[in-house]
Motif scaffolding. Structure first.
Motif, short mmCIF file in Angstrom:
data_model
loop_
_atom_site.label_atom_id
_atom_site.label_comp_id
_atom_site.label_asym_id
_atom_site.label_seq_id
_atom_site.Cartn_x
_atom_site.Cartn_y
_atom_site.Cartn_z
N UNK A 121 0.84 -1.21 0.00
CA UNK A 121 0.00 0.00 0.00
C UNK A 121 0.87 1.25 0.00
N UNK A 122 1.95 1.22 0.79
CA UNK A 122 2.87 2.38 0.82
C UNK A 122 3.56 2.57 -0.51
N UNK A 123 3.84 1.47 -1.21
CA UNK A 123 4.49 1.58 -2.52
C UNK A 123 3.57 2.23 -3.54
N UNK A 124 2.27 1.96 -3.43
CA UNK A 124 1.31 2.60 -4.33
C UNK A 124 1.24 4.10 -4.03
N UNK A 125 1.35 4.46 -2.75
CA UNK A 125 1.43 5.88 -2.39
C UNK A 125 2.66 6.52 -3.03
N UNK A 126 3.76 5.78 -3.05
CA UNK A 126 5.00 6.32 -3.61
C UNK A 126 4.92 6.43 -5.13
N UNK A 127 4.22 5.50 -5.75
CA UNK A 127 4.00 5.59 -7.20
C UNK A 127 3.22 6.85 -7.54
N UNK A 128 2.32 7.24 -6.63
CA UNK A 128 1.50 8.44 -6.86
C UNK A 128 2.33 9.72 -6.91
N UNK A 129 3.57 9.66 -6.41
CA UNK A 129 4.46 10.82 -6.50
C UNK A 129 4.88 11.06 -7.94
N UNK A 130 4.98 9.98 -8.70
CA UNK A 130 5.47 10.08 -10.08
C UNK A 130 4.37 9.88 -11.12
N UNK A 131 3.17 9.52 -10.65
CA UNK A 131 2.12 9.14 -11.59
C UNK A 131 0.77 9.60 -11.05
#
Length: 343
Positions: A307-317
C-alpha cells in the motif's frame, strides 16, 4: 460358435484396453504452459530453468515453455491479452496498467524481486557518491526505463533539487556506452544489467558506483509473476502448481547458484558463464533473498508495504482509477509459509 464368442470378447477387451490406455494417457498428459520472461536468458532467470531441469514443473503435471520478453513493462499487455497466461514483469508498472485498464484484472501471484533492481549508476571519475551529488550533473535515462519511472519519488526522498539535474533521454543500447565515454555523469537502469554492461565497456568493477533506489527511501517491490485473469479463473490449480514448482526452483537457486547457472547456460551458450553467475549472485543478494524473504518465505508481500508503494508511485504518476493492493497482488496461489522458506 463358442470360438466366435471368444474372439469377439477378446476384440472387445482389446478395444476397451486401447480406449483405457488412451484415456489414461490423455489424463496424464502434462498441461502446456507458456511463460514469458521480462528480458533475455540471463543469470536471474535461473529459477525457472532449474524448475524445468530438476523436474519440478513435470512433477506438478506441467509442460512449461519459457520465452524471452520485451522488458519489465511492455510484457504486461501480453499477459492481459492472453498471449502468455503467465509472465514475469514489474509490479509497479502493473499498478499503472490496472489504473489505465481497470477491466483487465491481471494480478501478481508470486513476488520474485522483494527489492527492485532500480538504480542510479555512475563511475568513479564523476565523484558522485550520494543522491544529492547528482545536482549539476547530466543523468542519462531512457524515457521508458522502469528505473527512470521512479525518478520523482527518488528526488523527493533524497531532497534533490531536480531543476539542477539535466535529464538526457538516451536509448537503451547507448546508455552504458555514454556513461563509460563520459557523455553523461550517471544513468538510470537495473543494477545487475548496467553494472555488467559497464564492465563490458572496459570500466573496472571498483570504479562502478551503484545506488540502489531501495537503499535510498523507495519502498517499492520489483518484478513478480503475473497471471491472465481468464486463465486463472479457468485453471486455478494450474496456477497454484506453477507457483509451487517455481518456488522450489527459487529455493534451489538461492542455495546453490553455482549449479543453478548451468541451467541458464544450456539455453544461452553465447553468454559468459562467469558474468551470468555474478549477475545471478548480485540479484540474489540485492533483490531476491532479502532479510524479509529469509524471515517470511519466498513469494509473498507485506500488504502494508505494498500500500505504501502505491502511495510512492503516486508521487510520479497521476491516478485515475487507483488500484488497491488486493487488485494487483493475491496470495491465494501460494503454498503454506513453511513450504516457502529456504530449506
Amino acid at each position: 460358435m463358442r470360438m466366435h464368442r471368444i474372439g469377439a470378447a477378446m476384440a472387445a477387451f482389446a478395444t476397451f484396453a486401447v480406449f483405457t490406455l488412451a484415456t489414461a494417457g490423455a489424463a496424464l498428459a502434462d498441461t502446456a504452459v507458456k511463460f514469458a520472461l521480462d528480458w533475455k536468458f540471463e543469470g536471474p532467470s535461473a529459477p525457472y530453468f532449474v524448475a524445468i531441469d530438476k523436474g519440478y514443473y513435470k512433477a506438478e503435471g506441467l509442460d512449461v515453455t519459457v520465452d524471452t520478453g520485451p522488458g519489465s513493462v511492455a510484457g504486461i499487455g501480453r499477459v492481459a491479452a492472453g498471449t502468455y497466461p503467465l509472465g514475469f514483469f514489474d509490479i509497479n508498472s502493473l499498478v499503472k496498467f490496472r489504473d489505465q485498464n481497470p477491466d483487465k484484472a491481471v494480478k501478481a501471484v508470486l513476488m520474485v524481486y522483494d527489492r527492485p533492481p532500480f538504480a542510479i549508476v555512475t563511475v568513479a571519475r564523476t565523484g558522485i557518491a550520494k543522491p544529492k551529488d547528482l545536482e549539476g550533473r547530466i543523468l542519462g535515462a531512457p524515457a521508458p526505463d522502469g528505473a527512470y519511472a521512479q525518478w520523482k519519488a527518488f528526488v523527493k526522498e533524497n531532497g534533490i533539487d531536480a531543476a539542477k539535474v539535466t535529464i538526457e533521454n538516451v536509448g537503451f543500447p547507448v546508455r552504458e556506452p555514454m556513461l563509460a565515454n563520459g557523455d553523461v555523469d550517471a544513468i538510470t537502469g537495473f543494477s545487475f544489467s548496467s553494472y555488467f554492461n559497464l564492465q563490458l565497456r572496459g570500466v573496472k568493477p571498483e570504479d562502478i558506483k551503484v545506488m540502489l533506489m531501495a537503499d535510498y527511501g523507495l519502498v517499492l517491490y520489483g518484478n513478480a509473476i503475473m497471471v491472465n485473469p481468464e486463465f486463472a479463473a479457468a485453471n486455478p490449480e494450474v496456477v497454484a502448481r506453477f507457483v509451487r514448482a517455481t518456488i522450489k526452483g527459487m529455493q534451489d537457486t538461492v542455495k546453490d547458484p553455482d549449479s543453478a547457472i548451468d541451467s541458464v547456460m544450456k539455453r544461452n551458450e553465447t553468454a559468459d558463464r562467469a558474468t551470468e553467475l555474478a549477475r545471478l549472485k548480485m540479484a540474489i543478494r540485492d533483490n531476491i533473498a532479502t532479510p524479509w524473504v529469509m524471515a517470511n518465505g519466498f513469494g509473498a508481500v507485506d500488504p502494508a508495504r505494498l500500500a505504501a508503494s502505491i502511495d510512492q508511485i503516486a508521487v510520479t504518476y497521476e491516478f485515475t482509477n487507483r488500484p488497491k493492493p488486493e487488485d494487483v497482488f493475491t496470495a491465494e496461489y501460494l503454498p503454506a509459509a513453511a513450504d516457502r522458506m529456504l530449506k
